[in-house]
Design an enzyme around this catalytic site. Structure first.
Site, short mmCIF file in Angstrom:
data_model
loop_
_atom_site.label_atom_id
_atom_site.label_comp_id
_atom_site.label_asym_id
_atom_site.label_seq_id
_atom_site.Cartn_x
_atom_site.Cartn_y
_atom_site.Cartn_z
N GLY A 90 0.81 -1.21 0.00
CA GLY A 90 0.00 0.00 0.00
C GLY A 90 0.84 1.26 0.00
N ASP A 91 0.16 2.39 -0.02
CA ASP A 91 0.83 3.69 -0.11
C ASP A 91 0.82 4.36 1.26
OD1 ASP A 91 1.46 6.51 -1.09
OD2 ASP A 91 1.39 5.47 -3.00
N THR A 93 -0.68 6.29 4.58
CA THR A 93 -1.91 6.39 5.37
C THR A 93 -1.60 7.05 6.70
OG1 THR A 93 -3.92 5.21 6.02
CG2 THR A 93 -1.83 4.14 6.55
N GLY A 174 -1.99 -4.75 8.83
CA GLY A 174 -3.41 -5.08 8.81
C GLY A 174 -4.30 -3.94 8.38
N CYS A 192 -3.55 6.84 0.63
CA CYS A 192 -3.39 5.65 -0.22
C CYS A 192 -3.03 6.02 -1.65
CB CYS A 192 -4.64 4.77 -0.18
SG CYS A 192 -5.12 4.32 1.50
#
Length: 232
Positions: A90-91, A93, A174, A192
């Protein structure tokens, strides 16, 4: 066949790096067990579901882009917000107050060996949990996490971000469910890496503060149901 057991631990408010180190420790213990067990021996690994809340911090996934952070190092310091590059997918957050962060450290070989399925089931846990509050969560094709109105232009908003890592089928990292999280923190990033969609919180959708402890109880229950496991 008896159900798998999942040990639920609430770490309370904990620094992001400290929680990451603890996850690595649990993951390593499971990987060590598996490497010694041999291919034909049963794998007596332990499955965990950790809950926590982090002080304000932006985290960047290994495939993320630093330009999605809209603050300089000095501005981060000024605002008292941390920044950590992580080894999850992911990016960028945000983690912070009023947000429930869930870290499942589970051996997928105890359940199924399919990362895509694992992510869809994590989404299902969140969808069921917010559904208990009358909020309809959904998936957005090609974008991991849980969304509200993903098909409505200008209305799509993300209520739960996800990013995981897996080593020898043992998971870590998670989800981050926005319960009472101040949305102003998300104005300093392109969450994100998605430009045209907003961020939501459960409290904003309901127009009231939500009991975080109650949400954790519901999350754990739905996690056990979705993964067909018993909580310890």
């Amino acid at each position: 066949m008896s159900k798998q057991q999942i040990v639920v631990k609430d770490l309370g408010k904990i620094d992001y790096q400290q929680a990451w180190d603890y996850q690595e420790q649990l993951l390593k213990a499971n990987v060590d067990i598996k490497s010694k067990a041999g291919d034909v021996s049963p794998k007596p690994t332990t499955n965990y579901l950790l809950f926590c809340e982090h002080p304000p911090v932006y985290t960047l996934g290994k495939s993320g882009h630093l330009e999605n952070l809209l603050l300089t190092e000095e501005q981060l310091e000024e605002k008292g917000i941390g920044f950590v590059s992580t080894n999850r997918g992911g990016d960028i957050t945000f983690h912070g107050p009023g947000q429930i962060v869930g870290y499942p450290i589970i051996d997928l070989e105890n359940f199924f060996t399919d990362i895509g399925k694992y992510l869809r089931l994590l989404e299902e846990v969140i969808i069921r949990t917010i559904g208990d509050y009358g909020v309809t969560g959904d998936r957005s094709p090609g974008e991991t996490g849980v969304w509200l109105d993903p098909d409505v232009k200008g209305r799509a908003r993300k209520i739960c971000a996800m990013g995981v890592r897996c080593s020898r089928w043992v998971t870590m990292h998670g989800f981050a469910l926005n319960v009472n999280t101040p949305l102003s923190y998300f104005g300093n990033i392109i969450p994100c890496g998605i430009q045209d969609k907003q961020v939501a919180t459960l409290s904003q959708e309901l127009g009231r503060e939500v009991d975080v402890e109650e949400v954790k109880v519901r999350l754990a229950k739905h996690f056990a149901d979705v993964f067909n496991a018993d909580l310890v």
